[in-house]
Design a protein around this motif. Structure first.
Motif, PDB file in Angstrom:
ATOM      1  N   GLY A 163     116.551  99.857  89.654  1.00 25.52           N
ATOM      2  CA  GLY A 163     116.523  99.351  91.018  1.00 25.52           C
ATOM      3  C   GLY A 163     117.167  97.992  91.172  1.00 25.52           C
ATOM      4  O   GLY A 163     117.477  97.574  92.289  1.00 25.52           O
ATOM      5  N   GLU A 164     117.355  97.275  90.056  1.00 21.90           N
ATOM      6  CA  GLU A 164     118.058  96.001  90.152  1.00 21.90           C
ATOM      7  C   GLU A 164     119.522  96.259  90.515  1.00 21.90           C
ATOM      8  O   GLU A 164     120.098  97.286  90.159  1.00 21.90           O
ATOM      9  CB  GLU A 164     117.974  95.236  88.834  1.00 21.90           C
ATOM     10  CG  GLU A 164     116.585  94.716  88.523  1.00 21.90           C
ATOM     11  CD  GLU A 164     116.513  93.966  87.207  1.00 21.90           C
ATOM     12  OE1 GLU A 164     115.441  93.426  86.905  1.00 21.90           O
ATOM     13  OE2 GLU A 164     117.526  93.927  86.485  1.00 21.90           O
ATOM     14  N   GLY A 165     120.101  95.336  91.233  1.00 24.35           N
ATOM     15  CA  GLY A 165     121.491  95.501  91.649  1.00 24.35           C
ATOM     16  C   GLY A 165     122.160  94.157  91.811  1.00 24.35           C
ATOM     17  O   GLY A 165     121.728  93.157  91.233  1.00 24.35           O
ATOM     18  N   PHE A 166     123.199  94.126  92.638  1.00 19.59           N
ATOM     19  CA  PHE A 166     123.995  92.918  92.771  1.00 19.59           C
ATOM     20  C   PHE A 166     124.317  92.644  94.235  1.00 19.59           C
ATOM     21  O   PHE A 166     124.482  93.570  95.023  1.00 19.59           O
ATOM     22  CB  PHE A 166     125.312  93.052  91.994  1.00 19.59           C
ATOM     23  CG  PHE A 166     125.121  93.284  90.527  1.00 19.59           C
ATOM     24  CD1 PHE A 166     125.025  94.575  90.024  1.00 19.59           C
ATOM     25  CD2 PHE A 166     125.019  92.221  89.658  1.00 19.59           C
ATOM     26  CE1 PHE A 166     124.841  94.798  88.673  1.00 19.59           C
ATOM     27  CE2 PHE A 166     124.841  92.430  88.300  1.00 19.59           C
ATOM     28  CZ  PHE A 166     124.746  93.721  87.804  1.00 19.59           C
ATOM     29  N   VAL A 167     124.397  91.371  94.577  1.00 19.32           N
ATOM     30  CA  VAL A 167     124.909  90.957  95.876  1.00 19.32           C
ATOM     31  C   VAL A 167     126.225  90.236  95.634  1.00 19.32           C
ATOM     32  O   VAL A 167     126.400  89.541  94.630  1.00 19.32           O
ATOM     33  CB  VAL A 167     123.923  90.050  96.640  1.00 19.32           C
ATOM     34  CG1 VAL A 167     122.709  90.834  97.074  1.00 19.32           C
ATOM     35  CG2 VAL A 167     123.522  88.844  95.810  1.00 19.32           C
ATOM     36  N   ARG A 168     127.142  90.444  96.541  1.00 15.76           N
ATOM     37  CA  ARG A 168     128.489  89.893  96.397  1.00 15.76           C
ATOM     38  C   ARG A 168     128.561  88.515  97.042  1.00 15.76           C
ATOM     39  O   ARG A 168     128.230  88.354  98.220  1.00 15.76           O
ATOM     40  CB  ARG A 168     129.490  90.833  97.063  1.00 15.76           C
ATOM     41  CG  ARG A 168     130.946  90.452  96.875  1.00 15.76           C
ATOM     42  CD  ARG A 168     131.819  91.524  97.515  1.00 15.76           C
ATOM     43  NE  ARG A 168     133.223  91.327  97.238  1.00 15.76           N
ATOM     44  CZ  ARG A 168     134.162  92.208  97.571  1.00 15.76           C
ATOM     45  NH1 ARG A 168     133.821  93.329  98.197  1.00 15.76           N
ATOM     46  NH2 ARG A 168     135.424  91.968  97.283  1.00 15.76           N
ATOM     47  N   LEU A 169     128.985  87.523  96.294  1.00 13.91           N
ATOM     48  CA  LEU A 169     129.113  86.157  96.789  1.00 13.91           C
ATOM     49  C   LEU A 169     130.593  85.861  97.009  1.00 13.91           C
ATOM     50  O   LEU A 169     131.407  86.004  96.093  1.00 13.91           O
ATOM     51  CB  LEU A 169     128.503  85.169  95.795  1.00 13.91           C
ATOM     52  CG  LEU A 169     127.020  85.401  95.471  1.00 13.91           C
ATOM     53  CD1 LEU A 169     126.519  84.358  94.486  1.00 13.91           C
ATOM     54  CD2 LEU A 169     126.174  85.387  96.733  1.00 13.91           C
ATOM     55  N   ARG A 170     130.926  85.419  98.226  1.00 14.14           N
ATOM     56  CA  ARG A 170     132.320  85.242  98.620  1.00 14.14           C
ATOM     57  C   ARG A 170     132.651  83.772  98.872  1.00 14.14           C
ATOM     58  O   ARG A 170     131.775  82.971  99.170  1.00 14.14           O
ATOM     59  CB  ARG A 170     132.608  86.032  99.910  1.00 14.14           C
ATOM     60  CG  ARG A 170     132.272  87.514  99.852  1.00 14.14           C
ATOM     61  CD  ARG A 170     132.345  88.103 101.260  1.00 14.14           C
ATOM     62  NE  ARG A 170     131.982  89.507 101.285  1.00 14.14           N
ATOM     63  CZ  ARG A 170     132.846  90.504 101.151  1.00 14.14           C
ATOM     64  NH1 ARG A 170     134.126  90.241 100.984  1.00 14.14           N
ATOM     65  NH2 ARG A 170     132.445  91.758 101.179  1.00 14.14           N
ATOM     66  N   ASP A 171     133.944  83.471  98.807  1.00 13.73           N
ATOM     67  CA  ASP A 171     134.461  82.146  99.173  1.00 13.73           C
ATOM     68  C   ASP A 171     133.824  81.019  98.370  1.00 13.73           C
ATOM     69  O   ASP A 171     133.618  79.914  98.877  1.00 13.73           O
ATOM     70  CB  ASP A 171     134.257  81.881 100.672  1.00 13.73           C
ATOM     71  CG  ASP A 171     134.936  82.925 101.535  1.00 13.73           C
ATOM     72  OD1 ASP A 171     136.035  83.360 101.163  1.00 13.73           O
ATOM     73  OD2 ASP A 171     134.369  83.303 102.572  1.00 13.73           O
ATOM     74  N   LEU A 172     133.483  81.310  97.122  1.00 13.18           N
ATOM     75  CA  LEU A 172     132.882  80.309  96.250  1.00 13.18           C
ATOM     76  C   LEU A 172     133.727  80.149  94.993  1.00 13.18           C
ATOM     77  O   LEU A 172     134.405  81.076  94.563  1.00 13.18           O
ATOM     78  CB  LEU A 172     131.464  80.720  95.843  1.00 13.18           C
ATOM     79  CG  LEU A 172     130.458  80.953  96.965  1.00 13.18           C
ATOM     80  CD1 LEU A 172     129.158  81.518  96.392  1.00 13.18           C
ATOM     81  CD2 LEU A 172     130.179  79.667  97.721  1.00 13.18           C
ATOM     82  N   LYS A 173     133.658  78.972  94.415  1.00  8.53           N
ATOM     83  CA  LYS A 173     134.271  78.778  93.107  1.00  8.53           C
ATOM     84  C   LYS A 173     133.422  79.485  92.061  1.00  8.53           C
ATOM     85  O   LYS A 173     132.188  79.499  92.149  1.00  8.53           O
ATOM     86  CB  LYS A 173     134.358  77.284  92.797  1.00  8.53           C
ATOM     87  CG  LYS A 173     135.044  76.963  91.476  1.00  8.53           C
ATOM     88  CD  LYS A 173     135.294  75.478  91.324  1.00  8.53           C
ATOM     89  CE  LYS A 173     134.028  74.686  91.189  1.00  8.53           C
ATOM     90  NZ  LYS A 173     134.281  73.259  90.892  1.00  8.53           N
ATOM     91  N   LEU A 174     134.052  80.096  91.084  1.00 13.59           N
ATOM     92  CA  LEU A 174     133.296  80.753  90.026  1.00 13.59           C
ATOM     93  C   LEU A 174     132.417  79.736  89.300  1.00 13.59           C
ATOM     94  O   LEU A 174     132.823  78.595  89.082  1.00 13.59           O
ATOM     95  CB  LEU A 174     134.237  81.412  89.021  1.00 13.59           C
ATOM     96  CG  LEU A 174     135.067  82.597  89.510  1.00 13.59           C
ATOM     97  CD1 LEU A 174     135.891  83.159  88.351  1.00 13.59           C
ATOM     98  CD2 LEU A 174     134.202  83.683  90.118  1.00 13.59           C
ATOM     99  N   PRO A 175     131.202  80.132  88.901  1.00 12.81           N
ATOM    100  CA  PRO A 175     130.329  79.213  88.159  1.00 12.81           C
ATOM    101  C   PRO A 175     130.991  78.731  86.872  1.00 12.81           C
ATOM    102  O   PRO A 175     131.871  79.392  86.316  1.00 12.81           O
ATOM    103  CB  PRO A 175     129.092  80.074  87.858  1.00 12.81           C
ATOM    104  CG  PRO A 175     129.117  81.165  88.873  1.00 12.81           C
ATOM    105  CD  PRO A 175     130.560  81.443  89.135  1.00 12.81           C
ATOM    106  N   GLN A 181     137.743  83.793  93.690  1.00 14.17           N
ATOM    107  CA  GLN A 181     137.393  85.188  93.512  1.00 14.17           C
ATOM    108  C   GLN A 181     135.952  85.412  93.935  1.00 14.17           C
ATOM    109  O   GLN A 181     135.140  84.492  93.915  1.00 14.17           O
ATOM    110  CB  GLN A 181     137.550  85.568  92.039  1.00 14.17           C
ATOM    111  CG  GLN A 181     138.931  85.345  91.477  1.00 14.17           C
ATOM    112  CD  GLN A 181     138.867  84.902  90.035  1.00 14.17           C
ATOM    113  OE1 GLN A 181     138.742  83.728  89.761  1.00 14.17           O
ATOM    114  NE2 GLN A 181     138.960  85.830  89.115  1.00 14.17           N
ATOM    115  N   ASP A 182     135.642  86.652  94.280  1.00  8.65           N
ATOM    116  CA  ASP A 182     134.251  87.018  94.493  1.00  8.65           C
ATOM    117  C   ASP A 182     133.580  87.175  93.133  1.00  8.65           C
ATOM    118  O   ASP A 182     134.221  87.492  92.136  1.00  8.65           O
ATOM    119  CB  ASP A 182     134.151  88.346  95.247  1.00  8.65           C
ATOM    120  CG  ASP A 182     134.824  88.287  96.610  1.00  8.65           C
ATOM    121  OD1 ASP A 182     134.987  87.177  97.140  1.00  8.65           O
ATOM    122  OD2 ASP A 182     135.182  89.355  97.124  1.00  8.65           O
TER     123      ASP A 182
END
Length: 248
Positions: A132-144, A205-206
């Protein structure tokens, strides 16, 4: 300097690396790791400076000119390394400028109340490496920042997602190189550091943040409330998507 991360074309988060008078050259192989600029206009002189506080500047002197003009200076407030602490996003056009990534809360609310964000954010609910774990997409951010990560150049984004799910310590994933549609796989382990937002497209990048199923359910409910009932069947078929995240 920890301001930018290479994405296969340029350092993400900095549009100033693209210019009609010079081009960046990045070399990464077993024999060499280097980064330099090559002039494309021999009539123009360019110089770069880095002072003791870490402030970087680039100046240009046109042919026949007598004064150097500043092309770019850095960092801005949100480009200060780790401005919002672990798992915090810096958004320069908002007040307060720091917020936690989705599914996280301030580690010390009392510190955040007085605009001290150095302690960063922690998860509201721990990951348990469960179904059930998944991912949310983070946009317009610098990669960590690449503090604790693994890199596999031969994977695509779908394979990267599966690899992250198999690793209980993986907290996020993304492409390492976004030329020709994206390629390579970056997996982050532990806290995510130094992720400011950029309002303009500048080589960013996302990337995808791992969250528990409870966060995914909340996102779906929130999106459905904002949808037109006439469009609901279409959205349920295509998947829920918004500016800040995308369910996979």
């Amino acid at each position: 300097m920890h301001f930018w991360r290479w994405n296969g074309i340029q350092f993400g988060g900095n549009a100033a690396f693209s210019s009609p008078v010079y081009q960046p050259i990045f070399v990464s192989n077993r024999e060499e790791l280097s980064y330099m600029f090559e002039s494309t206009d021999r009539s123009v002189l360019i110089r770069m400076t880095l002072n003791q506080t870490g402030k970087y500047a680039r100046y240009v002197l046109p042919k026949g000119g007598s004064q150097w003009a500043a092309m770019y200076t850095s960092p801005s407030v949100c480009e200060e390394y780790g401005k919002c602490g672990p798992n915090g996003i810096c958004r320069i056009d908002r007040m307060p400028m720091c917020e936690c990534v989705q599914g996280f809360v301030p580690r010390s609310q009392s510190q955040w109340d007085v605009l001290d964000w150095s302690s960063g954010c922690v998860r509201k609910a721990r990951l348990g490496c469960q179904k059930g774990e998944g991912f949310v997409r983070l946009r317009d951010l610098k990669l960590p920042d690449l503090l604790n990560f693994s890199l596999s150049k031969g994977m695509n984004i779908a394979q990267c997602r599966e690899e992250c799910l198999k690793n209980c310590s993986c907290t996020a994933f993304g492409n390492s190189d976004f030329r020709t549609g994206g390629g390579g796989c970056l997996l982050w382990v532990g806290d995510l550091i130094d992720i400011p937002e950029f309002s303009e497209s500048s080589g960013n990048q996302d990337f995808y943040l791992r969250v528990p199923s409870s966060e995914l359910v909340q996102d779906i409910s929130r999106e459905i409330k904002n949808m037109s009932w006439n469009l609901l069947p279409f959205y349920l078929y295509r998947g829920v998507r918004s500016r800040d995240y995308e369910l996979l």
